[in-house]
Design a protein around this motif. Structure first.
Motif, mmCIF file in Angstrom:
data_model
loop_
_atom_site.group_PDB
_atom_site.id
_atom_site.type_symbol
_atom_site.label_atom_id
_atom_site.label_comp_id
_atom_site.label_asym_id
_atom_site.label_seq_id
_atom_site.Cartn_x
_atom_site.Cartn_y
_atom_site.Cartn_z
ATOM 1 N N HIS A 89 -103.955 47.874 -63.275
ATOM 2 C CA HIS A 89 -102.806 48.099 -64.161
ATOM 3 C C HIS A 89 -101.907 46.868 -64.266
ATOM 4 O O HIS A 89 -100.721 46.995 -64.600
ATOM 5 C CB HIS A 89 -102.006 49.302 -63.661
ATOM 6 N N GLN A 90 -102.458 45.696 -64.023
ATOM 7 C CA GLN A 90 -101.687 44.460 -64.167
ATOM 8 C C GLN A 90 -101.334 44.202 -65.637
ATOM 9 O O GLN A 90 -102.073 44.580 -66.548
ATOM 10 C CB GLN A 90 -102.490 43.278 -63.636
ATOM 11 N N GLN B 194 -94.392 30.552 -54.290
ATOM 12 C CA GLN B 194 -93.376 30.977 -55.252
ATOM 13 C C GLN B 194 -92.382 31.927 -54.588
ATOM 14 O O GLN B 194 -92.789 32.841 -53.866
ATOM 15 C CB GLN B 194 -94.045 31.664 -56.443
ATOM 16 N N PRO B 195 -91.093 31.752 -54.843
ATOM 17 C CA PRO B 195 -90.068 32.578 -54.182
ATOM 18 C C PRO B 195 -89.864 33.925 -54.876
ATOM 19 O O PRO B 195 -88.732 34.352 -55.125
ATOM 20 C CB PRO B 195 -88.825 31.697 -54.286
ATOM 21 N N ASP B 196 -90.960 34.574 -55.202
ATOM 22 C CA ASP B 196 -90.919 35.874 -55.865
ATOM 23 C C ASP B 196 -91.678 36.888 -55.025
ATOM 24 O O ASP B 196 -92.704 36.558 -54.421
ATOM 25 C CB ASP B 196 -91.574 35.805 -57.249
ATOM 26 N N ILE B 197 -91.206 38.115 -55.006
ATOM 27 C CA ILE B 197 -91.949 39.196 -54.357
ATOM 28 C C ILE B 197 -92.984 39.709 -55.353
ATOM 29 O O ILE B 197 -92.634 40.253 -56.403
ATOM 30 C CB ILE B 197 -91.018 40.338 -53.924
ATOM 31 N N LEU B 198 -94.252 39.486 -55.044
ATOM 32 C CA LEU B 198 -95.328 39.891 -55.946
ATOM 33 C C LEU B 198 -96.229 40.963 -55.356
ATOM 34 O O LEU B 198 -97.198 41.383 -55.994
ATOM 35 C CB LEU B 198 -96.178 38.669 -56.331
ATOM 36 N N LEU B 199 -95.900 41.408 -54.132
ATOM 37 C CA LEU B 199 -96.774 42.388 -53.491
ATOM 38 C C LEU B 199 -95.993 43.220 -52.499
ATOM 39 O O LEU B 199 -95.074 42.727 -51.831
ATOM 40 C CB LEU B 199 -97.920 41.672 -52.775
ATOM 41 N N HIS B 200 -96.334 44.492 -52.398
ATOM 42 C CA HIS B 200 -95.822 45.365 -51.351
ATOM 43 C C HIS B 200 -96.861 45.417 -50.234
ATOM 44 O O HIS B 200 -98.009 45.813 -50.467
ATOM 45 C CB HIS B 200 -95.531 46.752 -51.905
ATOM 46 N N LEU C 37 -97.621 44.062 -57.339
ATOM 47 C CA LEU C 37 -96.687 44.387 -58.409
ATOM 48 C C LEU C 37 -97.345 44.078 -59.753
ATOM 49 O O LEU C 37 -98.207 43.198 -59.844
ATOM 50 C CB LEU C 37 -95.387 43.616 -58.228
ATOM 51 N N PRO C 38 -96.954 44.771 -60.817
ATOM 52 C CA PRO C 38 -97.678 44.663 -62.098
ATOM 53 C C PRO C 38 -97.746 43.253 -62.677
ATOM 54 O O PRO C 38 -98.712 42.940 -63.389
ATOM 55 C CB PRO C 38 -96.876 45.589 -63.020
ATOM 56 N N PRO D 230 -104.566 53.180 -54.276
ATOM 57 C CA PRO D 230 -103.363 52.505 -54.776
ATOM 58 C C PRO D 230 -103.544 50.989 -54.904
ATOM 59 O O PRO D 230 -103.004 50.373 -55.835
ATOM 60 C CB PRO D 230 -102.302 52.841 -53.715
ATOM 61 N N ALA D 231 -104.329 50.396 -53.988
ATOM 62 C CA ALA D 231 -104.572 48.953 -54.060
ATOM 63 C C ALA D 231 -105.370 48.606 -55.315
ATOM 64 O O ALA D 231 -105.012 47.691 -56.067
ATOM 65 C CB ALA D 231 -105.316 48.478 -52.808
ATOM 66 N N ILE D 232 -106.457 49.336 -55.556
ATOM 67 C CA ILE D 232 -107.284 49.076 -56.731
ATOM 68 C C ILE D 232 -106.495 49.326 -58.013
ATOM 69 O O ILE D 232 -106.508 48.516 -58.954
ATOM 70 C CB ILE D 232 -108.556 49.947 -56.705
ATOM 71 N N ASP D 233 -105.786 50.446 -58.058
ATOM 72 C CA ASP D 233 -105.017 50.782 -59.257
ATOM 73 C C ASP D 233 -103.973 49.717 -59.568
ATOM 74 O O ASP D 233 -103.697 49.423 -60.743
ATOM 75 C CB ASP D 233 -104.330 52.135 -59.084
ATOM 76 N N SER D 234 -103.378 49.137 -58.528
ATOM 77 C CA SER D 234 -102.339 48.127 -58.764
ATOM 78 C C SER D 234 -102.904 46.876 -59.421
ATOM 79 O O SER D 234 -102.178 46.151 -60.110
ATOM 80 C CB SER D 234 -101.644 47.764 -57.440
#
Length: 343
Positions: free
Chosen positions: A31-32, A199-205, A100-101, A24-28
């Motif tokens: 698929h950016q 940056q005040p954005d969620i970019l990763l789980h 995240l994409p 899942p890490a590699i795929d994420s």
């Protein structure tokens, strides 16, 4: 094999026994929405199927897989990957998280538009054993202020200019094998040569594991972090006693358990940092004041005591005037203080 065209971004994933989560890490990354990247996966002599999983992606021309011939630790592995990086930017990524994409596009755009900023990271949404959101200081001065206490960057989303490594001879300290310690130490040196803005954005789980699996890791990390904090205080230039260093380390990470430290000692130390910074100008005075004022609130809030009314002690000290406490937390603080003193 990598293509001959130089990519704009080099994504580095160090791997150690992460086979269960690696796909899942590699795929994420693959698929950016942003596609001008190379992905460098470095296996640190895993004892599970991690290397086989990584090599199953080698048919993708964007993917390069490297493998250590023995277990060398996170710092060595990060440096090894960076030696192969060809991009203008390096993106860090952990082997058990999910980007995240839009992560890479967001970070490329930010650094392209802010040429004085050397590194950025983002907020992270936890999954697994927790669903909290990790937030980080945003401005360069807020980052420098927070650096005195703890890691001010989300390392799994760290994104920086590769030129910083070349121009300043920066590498991870490969004598540090534990995670977190090596990142904190590297970022501490990086703040001396460039601005870091988050940056005040969620970019990763961000994957969280049961605390029972992490207790020993946390202990080792905190021991190393104490050494890094002491070094940062010396860079800051503030004089301190052994007792003040003990106070500083105690209030630098959750759960801020004071033991024999009094709240008066905590406020005196934080006020000393604030007043010293007004002359030293290590960080913007307003940013530093907000940082230590928040630390004062957290320490009081997390240390209710029957003998000392921590709410009253919080309010009567000057730093309380410089931190805006959310209404919900104010209510919780009041309730905790009341219940504790009326049991």
């Amino acid at each position: 094999m990598p293509t001959t065209k130089l990519p704009l971004v080099s994504v580095i994933i160090p791997v150690y026994n992460a086979g269960e989560y690696l796909r899942p890490a590699i795929d994420s990354i693959l698929h950016q929405t942003f596609q001008d990247f190379e992905l460098i996966i470095v296996d640190d002599y895993s004892r599970d199927e991690s290397l086989a999983v990584a090599r199953s992606y080698e048919t993708d021309p964007r993917v390069t897989v490297l493998a250590n011939e023995q277990n060398r630790g996170r710092s060595f592995t990060d440096n090894y990957g960076a030696e192969y990086a060809r991009g203008k930017y390096i993106a860090k990524m952990d082997a058990d998280d999910v980007a995240l994409p839009h992560r890479l596009q967001t970070q490329v755009d930010f650094l392209e538009q802010n040429p004085t900023v050397g590194l950025t990271s983002s907020f992270m949404q936890c999954f697994g054993e927790s669903d909290i959101v990790y937030e980080y200081p945003l401005s360069a001065d807020a980052v420098r202020s927070f650096m005195l206490f703890n890691m001010p960057v989300a390392n799994p989303t760290a994104f920086f200019r590769r030129s910083l490594l070349q121009e300043h001879g920066l590498r991870y300290d490969d004598t540090i094998q534990d995670t977190f310690g090596e990142d904190y130490e590297f970022i501490a040196r990086l703040t001396q040569v460039t601005d870091i803005v988050n940056q005040p954005d969620i970019l990763l789980h961000y994957r969280t594991l049961p605390q029972t699996l992490k207790a020993d890791v946390h202990a080792r990390r905190n021991a190393k972090s104490n050494q890094i904090r002491e070094r940062q205080l010396r860079v800051f230039g503030i004089p301190f006693t052994e007792r003040e260093l003990h106070v500083h380390n105690t209030i630098s990470y959750f759960p801020f358990t004071l033991g024999d430290i009094t709240l008066a000692e905590v406020h005196a130390w934080l006020w000393k940092i604030h007043t010293f910074n007004q002359t030293r100008r290590y960080a913007d005075p307003a940013a530093m004041l907000r940082c230590v004022a928040e630390r004062w609130f957290l320490t009081c809030y997390l240390n209710p005591d029957k003998r000392v009314n921590s709410l009253r002690e919080y309010r009567r000290q000057p730093l309380a005037q410089h931190h805006r406490v959310p209404a919900k937390l104010q209510g919780k603080f009041l309730l905790k203080s009341y219940v504790l003193r009326h049991l």
